[in-house]
Design an enzyme around this catalytic site. Structure first.
Site, PDB file in Angstrom:
ATOM      1  N   GLN A  58       7.696   0.323  -8.562  1.00  0.00           N
ATOM      2  CA  GLN A  58       8.559  -1.011  -9.705  1.00  0.00           C
ATOM      3  C   GLN A  58       8.165  -0.186 -11.371  1.00  0.00           C
ATOM      4  O   GLN A  58       8.874  -0.580 -11.873  1.00  0.00           O
ATOM      5  CB  GLN A  58       8.538  -2.281  -9.073  1.00  0.00           C
ATOM      6  CG  GLN A  58       9.425  -2.160  -7.425  1.00  0.00           C
ATOM      7  CD  GLN A  58       9.614  -3.618  -7.472  1.00  0.00           C
ATOM      8  OE1 GLN A  58       8.505  -4.213  -6.959  1.00  0.00           O
ATOM      9  NE2 GLN A  58      10.320  -4.730  -7.945  1.00  0.00           N
TER      10      GLN A  58
ATOM     11  N   CYS B  21      14.933  -8.984  -6.086  1.00  0.00           N
ATOM     12  CA  CYS B  21      14.140  -7.885  -6.109  1.00  0.00           C
ATOM     13  C   CYS B  21      14.360  -7.485  -7.914  1.00  0.00           C
ATOM     14  O   CYS B  21      15.511  -7.429  -8.613  1.00  0.00           O
ATOM     15  CB  CYS B  21      14.510  -6.858  -5.485  1.00  0.00           C
ATOM     16  SG  CYS B  21      14.029  -4.353  -5.598  1.00  0.00           S
ATOM     17  N   LEU B  22      13.306  -7.280  -8.019  1.00  0.00           N
ATOM     18  CA  LEU B  22      12.868  -7.320  -9.941  1.00  0.00           C
ATOM     19  C   LEU B  22      14.092  -6.384  -9.435  1.00  0.00           C
ATOM     20  O   LEU B  22      14.308  -6.051 -11.598  1.00  0.00           O
ATOM     21  CB  LEU B  22      10.959  -8.010  -9.752  1.00  0.00           C
ATOM     22  CG  LEU B  22      11.047  -8.569 -10.751  1.00  0.00           C
ATOM     23  CD1 LEU B  22       9.571  -9.245 -10.284  1.00  0.00           C
ATOM     24  CD2 LEU B  22      11.477  -9.927 -10.820  1.00  0.00           C
TER      25      LEU B  22
ATOM     26  N   HIS C  24       8.570  -6.685   2.006  1.00  0.00           N
ATOM     27  CA  HIS C  24       9.415  -6.636   1.028  1.00  0.00           C
ATOM     28  C   HIS C  24       9.215  -5.210  -0.031  1.00  0.00           C
ATOM     29  O   HIS C  24       9.435  -4.397  -0.566  1.00  0.00           O
ATOM     30  CB  HIS C  24      10.068  -7.491   0.304  1.00  0.00           C
ATOM     31  CG  HIS C  24      10.910  -7.386  -1.371  1.00  0.00           C
ATOM     32  ND1 HIS C  24      12.153  -7.467  -0.921  1.00  0.00           N
ATOM     33  CD2 HIS C  24      10.548  -6.186  -2.071  1.00  0.00           C
ATOM     34  CE1 HIS C  24      12.982  -6.953  -2.655  1.00  0.00           C
ATOM     35  NE2 HIS C  24      11.405  -6.781  -2.643  1.00  0.00           N
TER      36      HIS C  24
END
Ligand code: GNR
Ligand code: NI
Length: 169
Positions: free
Chosen positions: A51, A94-95, A136
């Site tokens: 991410q 989710c970011l 996740h």
């Protein structure tokens, strides 16, 4: 410590497999601290290497409630060794897919093995929100997003919006 830019879908880095970390160095610890700061700043309850564009098997999490003391987890090479047969629904976001949420079914507890920031092998059982979060985050290390766990119909609706938003920004 530094806040790193969070990579947003459909960035292809989010679909790559992250590499195991062979040796834990000061650089690894620096990266985990940057990830924690980025997570708290966002704010989110978890963050995985890909991410922030780092294809390394690193995750950070803090699922403590606002009225509780922080409980920061920083994990290297986390692996699920066992999971419950029983599953439960959790609302997930989710970011990397900002503004979209969906209910996801996952095992209610998992046992996991990981290396801590000192390189020591640890084993824990995660339950509740931490269990959903760690699944996740480990998914992110394998190029999997929460939308992969929902119906094709719901996934297509979210994905169409994600693509539209990426063209507008
Ligand atoms: O902030 C987040 N909230 C969340 C809620 C339910 C299940 C998982 C998560 S993780 C998410 C942050 C994130 O995108 N981590 O990869
Ligand atoms: Ni996420």
């Amino acid at each position: 410590m530094a806040i790193k830019p969070i990579q947003i879908a459909p960035n292809p880095v989010l679909r790559k497999i992250a590499e195991p970390v062979e040796i834990i160095t000061d650089e690894t610890r620096q990266l985990l601290d940057d990830m924690a700061q980025t997570m708290y700043d966002a704010p989110g309850i978890g963050l995985a290497g890909p991410q922030i564009g780092e294809l390394k098997r690193l995750i950070v999490m803090d699922c403590s409630r606002n009225d509780e003391a922080n409980e920061l987890w920083q994990m290297v090479n986390p692996e699920i060794t066992q999971f419950s047969e029983e599953s439960a629904l959790h609302e997930e976001g989710c970011l990397s897919i900002p503004g979209h949420n969906a209910e996801v079914t996952r095992p209610i507890w998992v046992e996991l093995r990981f290396l801590d920031t000192g390189g020591k092998e640890r084993q824990i059982k995660a339950e509740g929100l931490l269990a959903a979060c760690v699944q996740h985050e480990i998914d992110h290390l394998n190029g999997v997003l929460f939308i992969d766990h929902i119906s094709k119909l719901k996934r297509d609706i979210i994905w169409r919006k994600v693509l539209k938003e990426s063209r507008q920004s």
